[in-house]
Motif scaffolding. Structure first.
Motif, short mmCIF file in Angstrom:
data_model
loop_
_atom_site.label_atom_id
_atom_site.label_comp_id
_atom_site.label_asym_id
_atom_site.label_seq_id
_atom_site.Cartn_x
_atom_site.Cartn_y
_atom_site.Cartn_z
N MET A 197 -56.44 -22.64 20.80
CA MET A 197 -57.96 -23.68 20.55
C MET A 197 -58.73 -23.05 19.64
SD MET A 197 -61.58 -23.28 23.33
CE MET A 197 -63.26 -24.03 21.62
N THR A 198 -59.16 -23.76 18.15
CA THR A 198 -59.34 -22.57 17.32
C THR A 198 -60.63 -22.95 17.25
OG1 THR A 198 -58.69 -25.13 16.21
CG2 THR A 198 -57.73 -23.37 15.40
N LEU A 199 -61.56 -22.58 17.02
CA LEU A 199 -62.87 -22.10 16.93
C LEU A 199 -63.79 -23.37 15.80
CD1 LEU A 199 -63.58 -18.66 18.42
CD2 LEU A 199 -63.52 -20.98 19.76
N GLN A 200 -64.96 -23.76 15.70
CA GLN A 200 -65.44 -24.37 15.11
C GLN A 200 -66.89 -23.55 14.52
OE1 GLN A 200 -66.29 -28.66 15.98
NE2 GLN A 200 -67.57 -29.14 13.49
N TYR A 201 -67.66 -23.70 15.42
CA TYR A 201 -68.48 -22.15 14.88
C TYR A 201 -68.19 -20.99 14.85
CZ TYR A 201 -70.70 -27.05 15.64
OH TYR A 201 -70.69 -28.05 14.73
N LEU A 202 -67.42 -20.58 15.38
CA LEU A 202 -67.48 -19.27 15.85
C LEU A 202 -66.24 -18.10 15.15
CD1 LEU A 202 -68.15 -18.73 19.87
CD2 LEU A 202 -70.00 -18.50 17.98
N ASP A 203 -67.23 -17.47 13.93
CA ASP A 203 -66.14 -16.89 12.93
C ASP A 203 -66.07 -15.12 13.36
OD1 ASP A 203 -64.31 -16.74 11.10
OD2 ASP A 203 -65.84 -17.02 9.76
N PHE A 204 -65.34 -15.29 13.93
CA PHE A 204 -65.41 -13.45 13.75
C PHE A 204 -65.00 -12.76 12.83
CE2 PHE A 204 -64.88 -15.42 18.58
CZ PHE A 204 -65.83 -15.01 19.24
N ASP A 205 -65.66 -10.96 13.25
CA ASP A 205 -65.17 -10.18 12.22
C ASP A 205 -64.74 -9.40 12.46
OD1 ASP A 205 -66.03 -11.47 9.48
OD2 ASP A 205 -68.57 -10.93 9.93
N TYR A 206 -64.00 -8.83 12.74
CA TYR A 206 -63.00 -8.16 13.76
C TYR A 206 -62.96 -5.80 13.41
CZ TYR A 206 -59.48 -5.06 16.30
OH TYR A 206 -58.84 -3.99 16.72
N VAL A 224 -65.66 -19.63 25.68
CA VAL A 224 -64.57 -18.10 24.90
C VAL A 224 -64.72 -17.62 26.10
CG1 VAL A 224 -65.43 -16.53 23.65
CG2 VAL A 224 -64.67 -18.59 22.31
N LEU A 225 -66.11 -17.41 26.94
CA LEU A 225 -66.66 -16.45 28.13
C LEU A 225 -66.17 -17.05 29.23
CD1 LEU A 225 -70.09 -16.48 26.52
CD2 LEU A 225 -68.48 -14.38 26.87
N ALA A 226 -65.74 -18.29 29.33
CA ALA A 226 -64.96 -18.64 30.70
C ALA A 226 -64.07 -17.87 30.09
CB ALA A 226 -65.40 -19.79 30.74
N TRP A 227 -63.13 -18.65 29.72
CA TRP A 227 -61.43 -17.52 29.39
C TRP A 227 -61.91 -16.07 29.56
CZ3 TRP A 227 -60.09 -13.14 25.66
CH2 TRP A 227 -59.26 -13.15 25.89
N ALA A 228 -62.47 -15.63 28.58
CA ALA A 228 -62.65 -13.93 28.75
C ALA A 228 -62.62 -13.59 30.50
CB ALA A 228 -63.76 -13.47 28.17
N HIS A 229 -63.78 -14.18 30.94
CA HIS A 229 -63.83 -13.66 32.45
C HIS A 229 -62.76 -14.63 33.37
CE1 HIS A 229 -68.18 -13.81 31.57
NE2 HIS A 229 -68.59 -12.99 32.61
N GLN A 230 -61.89 -15.43 33.07
CA GLN A 230 -61.12 -15.53 33.99
C GLN A 230 -59.85 -15.31 33.37
OE1 GLN A 230 -60.98 -19.71 32.96
NE2 GLN A 230 -62.48 -20.63 34.50
N ALA A 231 -58.96 -14.79 32.27
CA ALA A 231 -58.43 -13.99 32.07
C ALA A 231 -58.47 -12.17 32.33
CB ALA A 231 -58.23 -14.38 30.48
N GLU A 272 -54.79 -14.28 20.02
CA GLU A 272 -53.45 -15.55 21.18
C GLU A 272 -54.05 -17.15 21.38
OE1 GLU A 272 -50.42 -13.73 23.84
OE2 GLU A 272 -49.75 -12.04 22.18
N ARG A 273 -55.62 -16.56 22.09
CA ARG A 273 -56.13 -18.06 23.43
C ARG A 273 -56.57 -18.89 21.55
NH1 ARG A 273 -57.42 -22.17 24.76
NH2 ARG A 273 -58.99 -23.07 26.32
N PHE A 274 -57.17 -17.93 21.04
CA PHE A 274 -58.44 -18.74 20.33
C PHE A 274 -58.12 -18.56 18.45
CE2 PHE A 274 -60.83 -17.25 23.76
CZ PHE A 274 -61.56 -19.21 24.24
N GLY A 275 -56.67 -18.23 18.30
CA GLY A 275 -56.10 -18.43 17.23
C GLY A 275 -57.27 -17.70 15.60
#
Length: 122
Positions: free
Chosen positions: A1-10, A41-48, A117-120
């Motif tokens: 799943m790609t994200l449209q609004y959240l653009d992460f800096d690492y 994003v948060l549901a995935w992190a809490h589940q994974a 991997e999950r969010f590209g």
């Protein structure tokens, strides 16, 4: 799943803990889509990584910080009318409100790999 609004800096610290920071600022009509993206994003992190959230320096795999700001109308303008001998108040322009949200995720290398991997995320 790609994200449209959240653009992460690492960024990464000396111990290998990664941090992904994103900020999004949207108008009210885009807020539901942003909220959906944040929830995914948060549901995935809490589940994974169930039960493994908490301070990384205390041995947990991941943690997050979520902040929100709702920007509204401009402040009222006040001035003294010398001719009328009174204060005059002009309401501020309501303009377009915005919702600004920041999300910071931090985690171990395993969390980072799974997140990418999950969010590209690059």
């Amino acid at each position: 799943m790609t994200l449209q609004y959240l653009d992460f800096d690492y960024s990464e610290d000396d111990e290998g803990t990664g941090t992904w920071d994103a900020m999004a600022s949207v108008t009210p009509q885009h807020l539901p889509a942003l909220l959906t993206e944040l929830e995914r994003v948060l549901a995935w992190a809490h589940q994974a990584f169930a039960g493994r959230r908490g301070p990384i320096d205390e041995g947990h795999d991941w943690d997050y910080d979520l902040q929100a700001l709702h920007e509204g109308a401009l402040p009222d303008q006040w001035h003294y009318d010398e001719a009328a001998h009174r204060l005059v108040q002009q309401p501020g322009d309501t303009g377009q409100t915005r919702h600004t949200v920041t999300l910071s995720l931090s985690g171990t290398p395993a969390f980072g790999t799974a997140l990418r991997e999950r969010f590209g995320i690059d």
